[in-house]
Write a protein that holds these residues in place. Structure first.
Motif, mmCIF file in Angstrom:
data_model
loop_
_atom_site.group_PDB
_atom_site.id
_atom_site.type_symbol
_atom_site.label_atom_id
_atom_site.label_comp_id
_atom_site.label_asym_id
_atom_site.label_seq_id
_atom_site.Cartn_x
_atom_site.Cartn_y
_atom_site.Cartn_z
ATOM 1 N N PHE A 14 -1.517 4.214 14.692
ATOM 2 C CA PHE A 14 -0.978 5.436 14.100
ATOM 3 C C PHE A 14 -0.597 5.261 12.623
ATOM 4 C CE2 PHE A 14 0.072 6.358 18.656
ATOM 5 C CZ PHE A 14 -0.778 7.451 18.788
ATOM 6 N N LYS A 15 -0.932 4.112 12.041
ATOM 7 C CA LYS A 15 -0.719 3.813 10.616
ATOM 8 C C LYS A 15 0.754 3.679 10.230
ATOM 9 C CE LYS A 15 -5.162 4.295 9.647
ATOM 10 N NZ LYS A 15 -5.978 3.132 9.715
ATOM 11 N N VAL A 16 1.630 3.533 11.210
ATOM 12 C CA VAL A 16 3.053 3.343 10.920
ATOM 13 C C VAL A 16 3.278 1.947 10.340
ATOM 14 C CG1 VAL A 16 5.377 3.252 11.913
ATOM 15 C CG2 VAL A 16 3.750 4.987 12.684
ATOM 16 N N ALA A 17 2.640 0.947 10.916
ATOM 17 C CA ALA A 17 2.789 -0.428 10.428
ATOM 18 C C ALA A 17 2.353 -0.533 8.970
ATOM 19 C CB ALA A 17 1.988 -1.385 11.299
ATOM 20 N N ASP A 18 1.346 0.244 8.575
ATOM 21 C CA ASP A 18 0.869 0.225 7.184
ATOM 22 C C ASP A 18 1.982 0.566 6.194
ATOM 23 O OD1 ASP A 18 -1.646 -0.416 8.077
ATOM 24 O OD2 ASP A 18 -2.506 1.568 7.737
ATOM 25 N N LYS A 19 2.907 1.435 6.603
ATOM 26 C CA LYS A 19 4.002 1.831 5.708
ATOM 27 C C LYS A 19 4.952 0.659 5.442
ATOM 28 C CE LYS A 19 3.708 6.626 7.072
ATOM 29 N NZ LYS A 19 4.338 7.782 7.661
ATOM 30 N N ILE A 20 5.080 -0.229 6.407
ATOM 31 C CA ILE A 20 5.929 -1.407 6.225
ATOM 32 C C ILE A 20 5.167 -2.473 5.445
ATOM 33 C CG2 ILE A 20 7.300 -3.180 7.393
ATOM 34 C CD1 ILE A 20 8.227 -0.164 7.741
ATOM 35 N N ILE A 21 3.910 -2.665 5.784
ATOM 36 C CA ILE A 21 3.067 -3.631 5.070
ATOM 37 C C ILE A 21 3.003 -3.271 3.590
ATOM 38 C CG2 ILE A 21 0.677 -4.431 4.801
ATOM 39 C CD1 ILE A 21 0.520 -4.293 7.931
ATOM 40 N N GLU A 22 2.946 -1.993 3.294
ATOM 41 C CA GLU A 22 2.941 -1.529 1.896
ATOM 42 C C GLU A 22 4.192 -2.014 1.155
ATOM 43 O OE1 GLU A 22 3.760 2.781 0.122
ATOM 44 O OE2 GLU A 22 1.827 2.662 1.158
ATOM 45 N N VAL A 23 5.341 -1.972 1.811
ATOM 46 C CA VAL A 23 6.592 -2.450 1.196
ATOM 47 C C VAL A 23 6.503 -3.950 0.945
ATOM 48 C CG1 VAL A 23 9.088 -2.751 1.513
ATOM 49 C CG2 VAL A 23 7.998 -0.605 2.209
ATOM 50 N N PHE A 24 6.014 -4.703 1.938
ATOM 51 C CA PHE A 24 5.865 -6.148 1.762
ATOM 52 C C PHE A 24 4.944 -6.457 0.583
ATOM 53 C CE2 PHE A 24 6.438 -6.711 6.623
ATOM 54 C CZ PHE A 24 7.808 -6.782 6.489
ATOM 55 N N GLU A 25 3.784 -5.812 0.566
ATOM 56 C CA GLU A 25 2.792 -6.122 -0.468
ATOM 57 C C GLU A 25 3.239 -5.681 -1.856
ATOM 58 O OE1 GLU A 25 -0.897 -4.597 1.147
ATOM 59 O OE2 GLU A 25 -1.087 -6.346 2.471
ATOM 60 N N LYS A 26 3.836 -4.511 -1.958
ATOM 61 C CA LYS A 26 4.305 -4.022 -3.256
ATOM 62 C C LYS A 26 5.368 -4.948 -3.848
ATOM 63 C CE LYS A 26 6.240 -0.004 -5.575
ATOM 64 N NZ LYS A 26 6.739 1.368 -5.439
ATOM 65 N N ASN A 27 6.161 -5.556 -2.979
ATOM 66 C CA ASN A 27 7.251 -6.438 -3.425
ATOM 67 C C ASN A 27 6.910 -7.915 -3.307
ATOM 68 O OD1 ASN A 27 9.695 -4.565 -3.995
ATOM 69 N ND2 ASN A 27 8.726 -3.749 -2.145
ATOM 70 N N ARG A 28 5.646 -8.186 -3.047
ATOM 71 C CA ARG A 28 5.143 -9.559 -2.949
ATOM 72 C C ARG A 28 5.945 -10.403 -1.949
ATOM 73 N NH1 ARG A 28 4.276 -10.019 -9.323
ATOM 74 N NH2 ARG A 28 2.458 -8.665 -9.427
ATOM 75 N N ILE A 29 6.213 -9.807 -0.806
ATOM 76 C CA ILE A 29 6.901 -10.514 0.271
ATOM 77 C C ILE A 29 5.830 -11.012 1.239
ATOM 78 C CG2 ILE A 29 8.496 -10.321 2.218
ATOM 79 C CD1 ILE A 29 9.879 -8.041 0.654
ATOM 80 N N PRO A 30 5.644 -12.334 1.342
ATOM 81 C CA PRO A 30 4.672 -12.838 2.315
ATOM 82 C C PRO A 30 5.119 -12.451 3.723
ATOM 83 C CG PRO A 30 5.531 -14.611 0.922
ATOM 84 C CD PRO A 30 6.333 -13.391 0.637
ATOM 85 N N TYR A 31 4.151 -12.160 4.577
ATOM 86 C CA TYR A 31 4.510 -11.769 5.940
ATOM 87 C C TYR A 31 3.450 -12.256 6.920
ATOM 88 C CZ TYR A 31 0.988 -8.135 5.418
ATOM 89 O OH TYR A 31 -0.189 -7.474 5.212
ATOM 90 N N GLU A 32 3.881 -12.405 8.153
ATOM 91 C CA GLU A 32 2.977 -12.699 9.250
ATOM 92 C C GLU A 32 3.107 -11.552 10.232
ATOM 93 O OE1 GLU A 32 2.382 -16.000 12.781
ATOM 94 O OE2 GLU A 32 3.309 -16.605 10.891
#
Length: 157
Positions: A43-61
């Motif tokens: 449903f593209k909800v996770a994309d909204k969180i991934i966008e925050v990680f990527e925009k702020n250069r927060i590495p994530y798994e």
């Protein structure tokens, strides 16, 4: 006398998911272990969180092997360092130490697990929901962003 246990920090409002970066930096966190389920990816909800990680250069798994109502197997698979029998979490826990710091972002209007000491894990063998209660497991940050519900089916919101 009544005792109320609250999150250290809570945010409410459209777009407040952006505070993930602020809170992560403030707390000195270097990487996120992002737990979600396959429906939230679909449903593209996770994309909204991934966008925050990527925009702020927060590495994530990303860990998405989770059902909407997590099962014991989900918990055991998701936390490889977790050695004890997860069934021991049912009821009021006698833990003495705080859990790994958790940021909780609800994507449905439901149980308010993001701001309480209660959560549910499904015991598939016993075919029941285990209600777990532990003040040491309360998320340190609750981010209640209604925009995370916009693309979800109406029955969930």
């Amino acid at each position: 006398m009544y005792r109320m246990i609250l999150n250290e920090t809570s945010y409410f409002g459209a777009g407040c998911r952006k505070t993930i970066a602020v809170e992560a930096m403030r707390r000195g966190f270097k990487k996120a272990f992002f737990v979600t389920d396959k429906d939230l990816i679909r449903f593209k909800v996770a994309d909204k969180i991934i966008e925050v990680f990527e925009k702020n250069r927060i590495p994530y798994e990303l860990f998405s092997d989770v059902k909407a109502n997590p099962t014991i197997a989900n918990v055991q698979n998701g936390v490889s360092a977790f050695k004890a029998d997860v069934k021991s979490l049912e009821g009021v826990a006698a833990t003495r130490h705080k859990a790994v710091p958790t940021f909780a972002l609800p994507t449905t209007a439901g149980t308010a697990a993001e701001v309480t000491i209660n959560y549910v894990i499904i015991d598939e063998d016993a075919k029941k929901k285990m209600v777990c209660v532990d003040p040491n497991d309360i998320p340190v940050v609750a981010i209640v962003d209604p925009e995370l519900m916009y693309s979800m089916p109406k029955g969930l919101t």
